[in-house]
Design a protein around this motif. Structure first.
Motif, PDB file in Angstrom:
ATOM      1  N   UNK A  29       0.852  -1.187   0.000  1.00 49.70           N
ATOM      2  CA  UNK A  29       0.000   0.000   0.000  1.00 49.70           C
ATOM      3  C   UNK A  29       0.886   1.235   0.000  1.00 49.70           C
ATOM      4  N   UNK A  30       0.656   2.101  -0.945  1.00 52.17           N
ATOM      5  CA  UNK A  30       1.492   3.283  -1.124  1.00 52.17           C
ATOM      6  C   UNK A  30       0.622   4.528  -1.075  1.00 52.17           C
ATOM      7  N   UNK A  31       1.030   5.505  -0.256  1.00 48.20           N
ATOM      8  CA  UNK A  31       0.384   6.805  -0.203  1.00 48.20           C
ATOM      9  C   UNK A  31       1.118   7.742  -1.164  1.00 48.20           C
ATOM     10  N   UNK A  32       0.338   8.471  -1.956  1.00 52.66           N
ATOM     11  CA  UNK A  32       0.937   9.375  -2.931  1.00 52.66           C
ATOM     12  C   UNK A  32       1.205  10.725  -2.269  1.00 52.66           C
ATOM     13  N   UNK A  33       2.351  11.328  -2.540  1.00 50.59           N
ATOM     14  CA  UNK A  33       2.758  12.528  -1.794  1.00 50.59           C
ATOM     15  C   UNK A  33       2.069  13.791  -2.289  1.00 50.59           C
ATOM     16  N   UNK A  34       2.073  14.786  -1.422  1.00 50.88           N
ATOM     17  CA  UNK A  34       1.733  16.153  -1.820  1.00 50.88           C
ATOM     18  C   UNK A  34       3.045  16.911  -1.922  1.00 50.88           C
ATOM     19  N   UNK A  35       3.382  17.381  -3.105  1.00 52.71           N
ATOM     20  CA  UNK A  35       4.671  18.005  -3.341  1.00 52.71           C
ATOM     21  C   UNK A  35       4.524  19.057  -4.427  1.00 52.71           C
ATOM     22  N   UNK A  36       5.158  20.186  -4.220  1.00 48.85           N
ATOM     23  CA  UNK A  36       5.086  21.304  -5.171  1.00 48.85           C
ATOM     24  C   UNK A  36       3.647  21.663  -5.538  1.00 48.85           C
ATOM     25  N   UNK A  37       2.743  21.527  -4.548  1.00 45.21           N
ATOM     26  CA  UNK A  37       1.341  21.862  -4.774  1.00 45.21           C
ATOM     27  C   UNK A  37       0.558  20.800  -5.506  1.00 45.21           C
ATOM     28  N   UNK A  38       1.188  19.664  -5.785  1.00 47.30           N
ATOM     29  CA  UNK A  38       0.521  18.575  -6.500  1.00 47.30           C
ATOM     30  C   UNK A  38       0.026  17.542  -5.491  1.00 47.30           C
ATOM     31  N   UNK A  39      -1.221  17.120  -5.620  1.00 45.00           N
ATOM     32  CA  UNK A  39      -1.724  16.092  -4.710  1.00 45.00           C
ATOM     33  C   UNK A  39      -2.711  15.130  -5.369  1.00 45.00           C
ATOM     34  N   UNK A  40      -3.096  15.397  -6.604  1.00 46.68           N
ATOM     35  CA  UNK A  40      -4.007  14.509  -7.314  1.00 46.68           C
ATOM     36  C   UNK A  40      -3.226  13.830  -8.444  1.00 46.68           C
ATOM     37  N   UNK A  41      -3.179  12.505  -8.373  1.00 47.12           N
ATOM     38  CA  UNK A  41      -2.336  11.752  -9.286  1.00 47.12           C
ATOM     39  C   UNK A  41      -3.145  10.736 -10.082  1.00 47.12           C
TER      40      UNK A  41
END
Length: 718
Positions: A646-658
Motif C-alpha cells: 500500500x502506497x500513499x501518494x505525496x503532496x509536493x510542489x502543490x501537486x496532490x491529485x495523481x
C-alpha cells in the motif's frame, strides 16, 4: 609489366595508399627500419609482381609515388631492419605486412607457421625465413569518390539518444524478411525489415560491434570456432570483408546513409587498445614487422616481451606520437569518409595510460578534445581494462560518456530481491551522480545498460542461475561467474506458466527501470524480442544460432511493451535531463527531486540503511539548473521489489491529485490510464508511475491522434 617510382611535384602528407587521379602515393611509418619495400600483387593476390624499395624517407615516413597506378591495386610491405628481440626489434623481410592505413583488405588470412617471424617449435629469438605472402591478406588501393547526395551527420543531443547495440551478422542472419544474399552484411543491416524494426522500437542510434578488419584467431579455427565479436583488429581503416555482400567498401557508406535517412546515428565499437598480433609469440602481420618497438608497449624490464593490460597479449602504444596519429587518422577517416556519428572505445582505460598509469588528463584524451572533427561526435568509453588501476568508471573527462556496469549489476540485484539495495538503486535511477557528478560532467555521462554483448542477455538473466559456456570449448571456465541472475525456479526455458509470467514481469521491470532512469539508455539487440543465448554469457566465438538473434520465437507482448516504454521516455522530458537532480530548490521553493517511503514520509537515514526495505518512491521535476525555457513535467515513480504494498501518494510542489500512467504489474496494458484517490496498491515485483492529474488531460482542441497519445502516456507527446 614494369613499375617504377616517379617524383610528385607537390608534398603528399597522408599516410597509406592514396589515389590522386594520376597515380597512387604510398607512405608508411617506421622509425627503426633500414628499408621498406612496396610489394605489388596480381589482382587475385596470389602472385607478387613487383618489389620496390620506397625511395624517399623524411623523418620516419617512407614514401613513393607510382604514376598510372590506380584503384584496385593489391599491395603490401616488407620491412628490413634488425631482428633483435631482446631490444624489442622484430624486423623480418620474409614476412609480408598489411599497411596499417589500408582502406580495404583483399583475401582471407590462411593460418600457417610462415606467418610468424620466429620458427614455430623454437623460442621467439629464432628467425624464420619462409615467405608469408601466400598466406597473408593484402591491402587494396581505393577510389575515394562516393555520392553522399547531400547527406549530413545527425548530431542528436545526448538526452534524446537511445542506443541499440548490435552485431552485423548476429542481427540479420536469422531474420526471415532479410534477403538470403544480404544476411550477415552491411546491406542486410540497413535492409528495410531491420530499419523498420528499429524505427518502431524508437531507437535513435545503432552501435555496431567491431566492423574494422579483424582476422579469425588460429586457436579458434583449430577448435572449429570463429572470432565472432571481432575484438582483434588488424586494419583500423578497412571494413571487415565478410560483412560486404560484394567487393566494394561503398556498401558501408550505403548503410550509414540509409540509417541517417531513417533518423538514426551510427556508432562504431572500435578497438585501439591492442591488435590481432598477440604477444611476442604471436604472428608478424603488420605492426610488429613494421616497427615493434614503436607500435607496442614493451616490458620496461625486458623489451623482448610485450606489456599487456588488455588480456590479449599486447597493448598498443598510443602515447607514441605516430601511433597516436594513426588512431586519430583512423577516427577522422571514419567520420569524414564514412560519416560515422560516434565511437565506443573498447577497454578505453588502456588508451588513457601514460607511463603505464591511467591519466584522465593524458595525451589521448587531450588530442580528442582539441580535435575539431572528433570532439563533436559521440564518444563512449568502456571504462576499464585488465591492468592494475584499470577500473575507471566515472574517471573519464568530458566529452566522453561511459558504459556503467554499476547500473547493470544494481538493477539486476534490486529486482532479484537482494537486501540493502534501495540506496544503490536510487543512485542508478538518478544517473549515478556519485560516479559522474564532478568536473562539470552532466547527467548524460552514464550509458545505462541491462545487458551487452559480453554477458547474459536480458532473457538469460531471468532464466539461468549459472553460465553455460560449454560450446566455447573451455570446460565452462570462461565468462563471468557472478551474473546477478535468477532463474526463478527452473534453469533455462520452461513450460511452467507461473515461472514464465514472473520472468515476463521482471523483464518489464528491468526495461522500465532503464527507460525511467537519468542517463543514456542502451538496449542489447534481441532483448526486446526475448532472445536467449541458452545461458552462454561469453558468445565471442559463436557465429551460429547461439550468438545470432532469433526472430522465429518473437516475444510480441514484450516487444510491444518495449516500444511503449521507449515512447513513454520520449514523451516525458523529466526522465532525460542534462543536469543532475540534486534536491536543490528553486527560489520559489519548488522541489526538483524527493525520496519517499510507502507512507509518503520522506526517506531518512534509518530507511536508507534498512536492508529489508524493498520499496522506494521518487518524485521528479525540472532541475533547478535547467534553462527556464526548457519544458518539463512531473512524475512520481514507485519501485517495488517486494510483495504487494500500500502506497500513499505525496503532496509536493502543490501537486496532490495523481493518475497511474504505467504499471508493470499489469498483464495486459501496462500503460492504461487509471485515476487514483487515496492510498494505492503497487503490486509485488512491479513499477508504478503516476502523473499529476492535470497533466493527464488533453486540450479540448486536440486531434484524435493527440488524444490517444495523451491517454496512452498520461500526457501529450511533445
Amino acid at each position: 609489366m614494369s613499375f617504377s617510382f616517379s617524383e610528385l611535384d607537390f608534398l603528399k602528407p597522408e599516410l597509406g595508399a592514396e589515389y590522386i587521379g594520376s597515380g597512387t602515393h604510398f607512405a608508411v611509418f617506421s622509425a627503426h627500419a633500414e628499408q621498406v619495400e612496396l610489394c605489388l600483387f596480381s589482382p587475385d593476390g596470389k602472385k607478387e609482381i613487383a618489389r620496390l624499395p620506397l625511395p624517399k624517407r623524411e623523418g620516419d615516413i617512407w614514401s613513393g609515388y607510382i604514376a598510372g597506378l590506380g584503384p584496385g591495386t593489391v599491395y603490401g610491405y616488407r620491412a628490413h631492419g634488425p631482428y633483435d628481440p631482446k631490444n624489442g626489434h622484430r624486423f623480418n623481410a620474409n614476412k609480408l605486412l598489411l599497411d596499417p592505413y589500408a582502406k580495404q583488405v583483399h583475401g582471407d588470412l590462411k593460418w600457417d607457421d610462415a606467418l610468424y617471424g620466429y620458427t614455430i617449435g623454437k623460442d621467439d629469438l629464432s628467425f624464420d625465413e619462409r615467405d608469408s605472402a601466400p598466406y597473408m591478406v593484402k591491402g587494396v588501393v581505393q577510389d575515394p569518390d562516393f555520392d553522399w547526395a547531400g547527406e549530413q551527420a545527425i548530431r542528436r543531443p545526448w538526452p534524446e539518444t537511445i542506443i541499440y547495440e548490435a552485431h552485423v551478422r548476429g542481427l540479420t542472419m536469422l531474420h526471415p524478411k532479410v534477403p538470403d544474399r544480404l544476411r550477415g552484411t552491411f546491406l542486410g543491416m540497413c535492409s528495410d525489415p531491420i530499419i523498420d524494426h528499429l524505427v518502431k522500437l524508437g531507437i535513435s542510434a545503432i552501435e555496431l560491434l567491431p566492423i574494422q578488419f579483424f582476422p579469425n584467431d588460429r586457436y579458434l579455427e583449430e577448435k572449429k570456432l570463429t572470432n565472432y565479436w571481432g575484438y582483434q583488429t588488424l586494419g583500423f581503416f578497412a571494413p571487415q570483408a565478410r560483412y560486404l555482400s560484394g567487393d566494394k567498401i561503398t556498401e558501408i557508406k550505403t548503410m550509414v546513409r540509409k540509417f541517417h535517412a531513417a533518423g538514426m546515428e551510427v556508432i562504431m565499437d572500435v578497438v585501439y587498445n591492442h591488435t590481432a598480433e598477440g604477444s611476442e609469440k604471436g604472428p608478424t602481420m603488420s605492426f610488429r614487422g613494421l616497427d615493434n618497438a614503436s607500435y607496442y608497449i614493451l616490458s620496461p624490464d625486458d623489451p623482448r616481451h610485450t606489456f599487456d593490460t588488455t588480456g590479449t597479449g599486447n597493448t598498443l602504444n598510443v602515447a607514441h606520437p605516430m601511433v597516436m596519429r594513426m588512431v586519430l587518422d583512423s577516427l577522422r577517416y571514419w567520420v569524414g569518409a564514412m560519416h560515422i556519428d560516434g565511437f565506443r572505445f573498447d577497454l578505453a582505460s588502456t588508451l588513457g595510460r601514460q607511463d603505464l598509469e591511467f591519466d584522465r588528463q593524458g595525451l589521448f584524451f587531450g588530442a580528442i578534445r582539441q580535435d575539431p572533427i572528433l570532439a563533436g561526435v559521440k564518444l563512449i568509453a568502456e571504462p576499464w581494462d585488465v591492468g592494475a588501476g584499470g577500473y575507471q568508471v566515472g574517471g573519464f573527462p568530458h566529452p566522453f560518456r561511459e558504459w556503467n556496469d554499476k547500473f547493470r549489476d544494481d538493477v539486476r540485484r534490486f529486482w532479484k530481491g537482494d537486501g540493502g539495495m534501495v540506496s544503490e538503486i536510487s543512485q542508478r535511477i538518478t544517473g549515478s551522480a556519485v560516479q559522474f557528478n564532478h568536473s562539470d560532467r552532466g547527467a548524460t555521462s552514464s550509458i545505462n545498460l541491462l545487458s551487452a554483448h559480453d554477458g547474459f542477455t536480458l532473457m538469460d538473466t531471468v532464466s539461468f542461475d549459472d553460465k553455460h559456456n560449454e560450446a566455447n570449448g573451455e570446460d565452462n571456465r570462461d565468462g563471468h561467474s557472478d551474473n546477478h541472475s535468477d532463474n526463478m525456479g527452473a534453469e533455462g526455458a520452461t513450460d511452467n506458466e507461473d515461472i514464465n509470467r514472473l520472468r515476463a514481469r521482471r523483464r518489464r521491470n528491468m526495461m522500465a527501470t532503464l527507460m525511467l532512469s537519468q542517463g543514456v539508455p542502451m538496449i542489447l539487440a534481441g532483448d526486446e524480442v526475448g532472445n536467449s543465448q541458452i545461458g552462454n554469457n561469453n558468445a565471442y566465438c559463436q557465429d551460429n544460432e547461439i550468438g545470432w538473434t532469433k526472430w522465429d520465437g518473437l516475444d510480441d507482448p514484450f516487444l510491444d511493451f518495449c516500444r511503449k516504454v521507449v515512447a513513454f521516455r520520449k514523451a516525458h522530458p523529466v526522465l532525460r535531463q542534462e543536469r543532475f537532480l540534486t534536491g536543490d530548490s528553486t527560489e520559489d521553493g519548488r522541489i526538483e527531486i524527493a525520496w519517499y517511503k510507502p507512507d509518503a514520509s520522506f526517506m531518512d537515514d534509518g530507511a536508507w540503511n534498512d536492508a529489508g526495505l524493498q520499496v522506494l518512491g521518487v518524485y521528479l521535476s525540472k532541475s533547478a539548473h535547467s534553462p527556464d525555457t526548457e519544458e518539463m513535467d512531473d512524475l512520481y515513480l514507485v519501485f517495488n521489489a517486494g510483495g504487494d504494498c500500500e502506497v500513499h501518494l505525496p503532496e509536493v510542489n502543490g501537486l496532490k491529485h495523481w493518475a497511474r500512467v504505467l504499471d508493470t504489474g499489469a498483464e495486459e496494458d501496462a500503460f492504461k490510464l487509471h485515476e487514483q484517490a487515496g492510498p494505492v496498491i503497487v503490486y509485488a515485483q512491479s513499477i508504478a508511475v503516476f502523473a499529476p492529474k492535470g497533466q493527464t488531460q488533453p486540450p479540448k482542441d486536440a486531434s484524435k491522434a493527440e488524444r490517444r497519445r495523451w491517454f496512452h502516456f498520461g500526457r501529450r507527446s511533445r
